[in-house]
Design a protein around this motif. Structure first.
Motif, PDB file in Angstrom:
ATOM      1  N   TYR A  70       0.851  -1.190   0.000  1.00 57.71           N
ATOM      2  CA  TYR A  70       0.000   0.000   0.000  1.00 57.71           C
ATOM      3  C   TYR A  70       0.888   1.242   0.000  1.00 57.71           C
ATOM      4  N   VAL A  71       0.441   2.251  -0.719  1.00 63.17           N
ATOM      5  CA  VAL A  71       1.114   3.549  -0.739  1.00 63.17           C
ATOM      6  C   VAL A  71       0.209   4.563  -0.064  1.00 63.17           C
ATOM      7  N   ILE A  72       0.780   5.315   0.875  1.00 65.72           N
ATOM      8  CA  ILE A  72       0.022   6.312   1.639  1.00 65.72           C
ATOM      9  C   ILE A  72       0.589   7.686   1.322  1.00 65.72           C
ATOM     10  N   SER A  73      -0.243   8.565   0.828  1.00 67.41           N
ATOM     11  CA  SER A  73       0.173   9.936   0.546  1.00 67.41           C
ATOM     12  C   SER A  73      -0.667  10.899   1.380  1.00 67.41           C
ATOM     13  N   VAL A  74      -0.060  12.005   1.769  1.00 64.64           N
ATOM     14  CA  VAL A  74      -0.721  12.983   2.646  1.00 64.64           C
ATOM     15  C   VAL A  74      -0.554  14.372   2.049  1.00 64.64           C
ATOM     16  N   ASP A  75      -1.657  15.079   1.906  1.00 68.12           N
ATOM     17  CA  ASP A  75      -1.655  16.460   1.418  1.00 68.12           C
ATOM     18  C   ASP A  75      -1.957  17.403   2.567  1.00 68.12           C
ATOM     19  N   VAL A  76      -1.153  18.458   2.684  1.00 67.40           N
ATOM     20  CA  VAL A  76      -1.306  19.443   3.751  1.00 67.40           C
ATOM     21  C   VAL A  76      -1.611  20.797   3.134  1.00 67.40           C
ATOM     22  N   SER A  77      -2.714  21.403   3.584  1.00 67.90           N
ATOM     23  CA  SER A  77      -3.034  22.770   3.195  1.00 67.90           C
ATOM     24  C   SER A  77      -2.851  23.659   4.419  1.00 67.90           C
ATOM     25  N   ASP A  78      -3.247  24.919   4.307  1.00 66.49           N
ATOM     26  CA  ASP A  78      -3.073  25.836   5.439  1.00 66.49           C
ATOM     27  C   ASP A  78      -3.845  25.380   6.672  1.00 66.49           C
ATOM     28  N   LYS A  79      -5.032  24.799   6.486  1.00 63.79           N
ATOM     29  CA  LYS A  79      -5.908  24.507   7.613  1.00 63.79           C
ATOM     30  C   LYS A  79      -6.245  23.033   7.782  1.00 63.79           C
ATOM     31  N   SER A  80      -5.865  22.173   6.845  1.00 64.93           N
ATOM     32  CA  SER A  80      -6.318  20.793   6.940  1.00 64.93           C
ATOM     33  C   SER A  80      -5.304  19.813   6.365  1.00 64.93           C
ATOM     34  N   VAL A  81      -5.539  18.543   6.701  1.00 63.31           N
ATOM     35  CA  VAL A  81      -4.712  17.439   6.223  1.00 63.31           C
ATOM     36  C   VAL A  81      -5.650  16.304   5.824  1.00 63.31           C
ATOM     37  N   HIS A  82      -5.350  15.642   4.717  1.00 59.45           N
ATOM     38  CA  HIS A  82      -6.074  14.414   4.414  1.00 59.45           C
ATOM     39  C   HIS A  82      -5.102  13.419   3.786  1.00 59.45           C
ATOM     40  N   ALA A  83      -5.407  12.145   3.909  1.00 58.50           N
ATOM     41  CA  ALA A  83      -4.537  11.081   3.416  1.00 58.50           C
ATOM     42  C   ALA A  83      -5.268  10.245   2.374  1.00 58.50           C
ATOM     43  N   GLN A  84      -4.483   9.634   1.503  1.00 58.36           N
ATOM     44  CA  GLN A  84      -5.007   8.688   0.527  1.00 58.36           C
ATOM     45  C   GLN A  84      -4.247   7.377   0.674  1.00 58.36           C
ATOM     46  N   VAL A  85      -4.985   6.285   0.705  1.00 54.71           N
ATOM     47  CA  VAL A  85      -4.398   4.948   0.781  1.00 54.71           C
ATOM     48  C   VAL A  85      -4.683   4.245  -0.540  1.00 54.71           C
ATOM     49  N   VAL A  86      -3.621   3.775  -1.199  1.00 59.06           N
ATOM     50  CA  VAL A  86      -3.758   3.135  -2.508  1.00 59.06           C
ATOM     51  C   VAL A  86      -3.235   1.706  -2.415  1.00 59.06           C
ATOM     52  N   SER A  87      -4.054   0.754  -2.843  1.00 56.80           N
ATOM     53  CA  SER A  87      -3.653  -0.650  -2.840  1.00 56.80           C
ATOM     54  C   SER A  87      -2.894  -0.976  -4.120  1.00 56.80           C
ATOM     55  N   MET A  88      -1.753  -1.629  -3.965  1.00 54.60           N
ATOM     56  CA  MET A  88      -0.992  -2.081  -5.118  1.00 54.60           C
ATOM     57  C   MET A  88      -1.385  -3.498  -5.529  1.00 54.60           C
ATOM     58  N   GLN A  89      -2.347  -4.063  -4.822  1.00 54.88           N
ATOM     59  CA  GLN A  89      -2.791  -5.419  -5.126  1.00 54.88           C
ATOM     60  C   GLN A  89      -4.258  -5.465  -5.546  1.00 54.88           C
ATOM     61  N   GLY A  90      -5.062  -4.595  -4.958  1.00 52.78           N
ATOM     62  CA  GLY A  90      -6.494  -4.629  -5.230  1.00 52.78           C
ATOM     63  C   GLY A  90      -6.983  -3.558  -6.167  1.00 52.78           C
ATOM     64  N   ASP A  91      -6.065  -2.698  -6.657  1.00 52.22           N
ATOM     65  CA  ASP A  91      -6.430  -1.655  -7.611  1.00 52.22           C
ATOM     66  C   ASP A  91      -7.540  -0.756  -7.075  1.00 52.22           C
ATOM     67  N   TRP A  92      -7.332  -0.235  -5.879  1.00 52.45           N
ATOM     68  CA  TRP A  92      -8.298   0.704  -5.320  1.00 52.45           C
ATOM     69  C   TRP A  92      -7.579   1.806  -4.565  1.00 52.45           C
ATOM     70  N   ALA A  93      -8.251   2.922  -4.372  1.00 54.91           N
ATOM     71  CA  ALA A  93      -7.734   4.040  -3.596  1.00 54.91           C
ATOM     72  C   ALA A  93      -8.853   4.579  -2.718  1.00 54.91           C
ATOM     73  N   LYS A  94      -8.518   4.882  -1.468  1.00 56.80           N
ATOM     74  CA  LYS A  94      -9.497   5.438  -0.538  1.00 56.80           C
ATOM     75  C   LYS A  94      -8.908   6.666   0.135  1.00 56.80           C
ATOM     76  N   ASN A  95      -9.736   7.699   0.240  1.00 54.86           N
ATOM     77  CA  ASN A  95      -9.328   8.937   0.895  1.00 54.86           C
ATOM     78  C   ASN A  95      -9.905   9.008   2.298  1.00 54.86           C
ATOM     79  N   THR A  96      -9.109   9.481   3.234  1.00 57.44           N
ATOM     80  CA  THR A  96      -9.635   9.762   4.571  1.00 57.44           C
ATOM     81  C   THR A  96     -10.255  11.154   4.555  1.00 57.44           C
ATOM     82  N   SER A  97     -11.187  11.375   5.451  1.00 52.82           N
ATOM     83  CA  SER A  97     -11.776  12.709   5.562  1.00 52.82           C
ATOM     84  C   SER A  97     -10.729  13.688   6.076  1.00 52.82           C
ATOM     85  N   ALA A  98     -10.832  14.928   5.656  1.00 52.99           N
ATOM     86  CA  ALA A  98      -9.865  15.949   6.046  1.00 52.99           C
ATOM     87  C   ALA A  98     -10.006  16.282   7.521  1.00 52.99           C
ATOM     88  N   ILE A  99      -8.883  16.560   8.172  1.00 51.86           N
ATOM     89  CA  ILE A  99      -8.894  17.004   9.564  1.00 51.86           C
ATOM     90  C   ILE A  99      -8.186  18.347   9.666  1.00 51.86           C
TER      91      ILE A  99
END
Length: 459
Positions: free
Chosen positions: A111-140
């Motif tokens: 799995y590859v985990i990427s995180v984007d940071v803006s001025d006020k929030s952060v959210h992450a994306q989890v991407v499966s290298m086996q199941g061909d799917w990506a899921k985003n976490t809600s921003a905090i």
């Protein structure tokens, strides 16, 4: 005969954290090292993508290190070491084409985990290298206040854990412990109760002017709630007495007005009984007090176990509240026993505890896992005190820790996978985190003073 001294009779401002001190025990018994065979899931954490004008790259690196720690220490995943090749692959991958997925697999990344940071929030994306799917976490939200933002990273970690395993992790939990320091200019010591994040971050003192304190224990909360209270023992009156305090501050409440010494309180998960040790009858024995979160102690405590010329210590309830494990030296060296919690009025002679630590002597500090399947404790091996785990299903005693430092006072995380314990160095004891899937311990505290008696926030 094994020599022993119980802390409730000898603990002073200069005492150590062990429940008993003793010598003469046999260190040559068979020990089974802990081998779980569990494989940690390999994940890759891409360097945070900082799109913020408010937060420096140095600050973002601090937050990234918090999440990296959480992913490495959750007992389920292992972060693949950062490399220029993988960072380059992450920057050009769309994570959807077959070619990119194959390259990640060559690096043994699931799995590859990427995180984007803006001025006020952060959210992450989890991407499966086996199941061909990506899921985003809600921003905090993040604010730039490091203590708050550290806790937000723990929340992101638990969201990722939920995506990968369908259940929340333990990154947002907290721990209680005592911090022992020498009072400046005096030959006296203080011992105060502190609370911190599970990784040792954001430490804060939760009691002031409470006397010399030991063995803090969270009071289990109502279902769906977080703990608001905790028990502790204080020597402020000269003798050890049990108190109930709020994590938000305010006056503490004495549990019982018994004479003599009272120590080692633990509340059942049903929040209806407190077990503790008292020598009110002339011997350190095991007592139970009926309890209500609203009313406090109800009625008088009653004695549930005693044995001639023996010392009892460190009770711990099973999760269903029907059994209790404790330490007794009734058969010689201190060992761990389990028994049903007897009804009020039951005669002591009719109570028959069962010995579980048959291959270890000098055992102390049992802690029942929240799933009810295991009991952690400490015992001496080759002159060093180590943490062991007794499996109630297989009836095997498994050694969890290694190394030269003495270890004491294990406490379970709510997931029944992680354990925290303290070392017992004379000058600076610290807290260590480990888990059954990856037993290599991680030190989570530093700085002046000795940290003892950890208690993990229950759920």
């Amino acid at each position: 005969m094994t020599k022993f001294v119980l802390v409730i009779l000898t603990l002073s401002l200069f005492s150590n954290t062990t429940i008993y001190s003793f010598d003469g025990e046999d260190d040559n018994e068979l020990v089974v090292p802990l081998v779980t065979g569990a494989k940690l899931l390999p994940v890759y954490l891409v360097h945070f993508n900082n799109q913020s004008q408010d937060h420096s790259q140095r600050y973002i690196k601090k937050l990234e290190s918090v999440l990296r720690f959480d992913l490495n220490e959750n007992g389920m995943t292992k972060v693949v070491e950062t490399s220029a090749d993988l960072e380059s692959l992450a920057n050009r991958s769309k994570f959807t084409d077959t070619e990119s997925a194959a390259k990640w697999k060559n690096y043994h990344v699931n799995y590859v985990i990427s995180v984007d940071v803006s001025d006020k929030s952060v959210h992450a994306q989890v991407v499966s290298m086996q199941g061909d799917w990506a899921k985003n976490t809600s921003a905090i939200t993040i604010t730039g206040e490091e203590g708050f933002d550290r806790r937000q990273m723990h929340q992101i970690a638990d969201k990722i854990h939920q995506v990968l395993f369908g259940k929340e992790g333990i990154a947002q939990t907290k721990i209680l412990y005592t911090l022992k320091k020498q009072i400046p200019g005096k030959k006296e010591w203080s011992s105060d109760v502190w609370e911190a994040d599970y990784d040792g971050g954001n430490p804060r003192q939760v009691l002031t002017n409470a006397g010399y304190c030991v063995t803090p224990q969270y009071a289990p909360p109502a279902s769906g709630k977080r703990p608001g209270n905790f028990f502790y023992v204080s020597y402020k009156t000269g003798q050890p007495k049990i108190y109930l305090a709020s994590l938000k501050g305010g006056p503490s409440q004495r549990l019982t007005l018994l004479r003599g010494n009272q120590l080692m309180p633990t509340l059942s998960h049903q929040r209806d009984k407190v077990a503790f040790i008292s020598d009110v009858t002339g011997n350190p024995d095991l007592f139970v007090q009926r309890f209500s979160p609203d009313q406090g102690a109800i009625g008088k405590p009653w004695q549930i176990f005693s044995a001639h010329l023996s010392t009892q210590g460190t009770p711990t309830f099973s999760p269903d509240g029907k059994q209790i494990a404790f330490v007794s030296n009734k058969d010689g060296s201190p060992r761990i026993y389990v028994m049903d919690v007897p009804k009020e009025g039951t005669k002591i002679k009719d109570v028959k505890p069962t010995l579980i630590t048959k291959f270890r002597r000098g055992c102390t500090a049992p802690a029942w896992s929240p799933d009810g399947r295991k009991i952690a404790y400490c015992a001496r091996m080759n002159g060093v005190r180590q943490i062991y785990v007794y499996d109630l299903n297989t009836r095997k005693e498994l050694q969890l820790t290694q190394g030269g430092l003495n270890k004491e006072n294990p406490a379970w995380a709510p997931n029944s996978l992680h354990i925290i314990y303290n070392t017992t160095n004379d000058e600076s004891s610290n807290l260590y985190l480990t888990n059954l899937n990856h037993p290599k311990a991680k030190k989570i505290t530093a700085g002046a003073g000795s940290k003892h008696f950890p208690s993990w926030e229950p759920r």
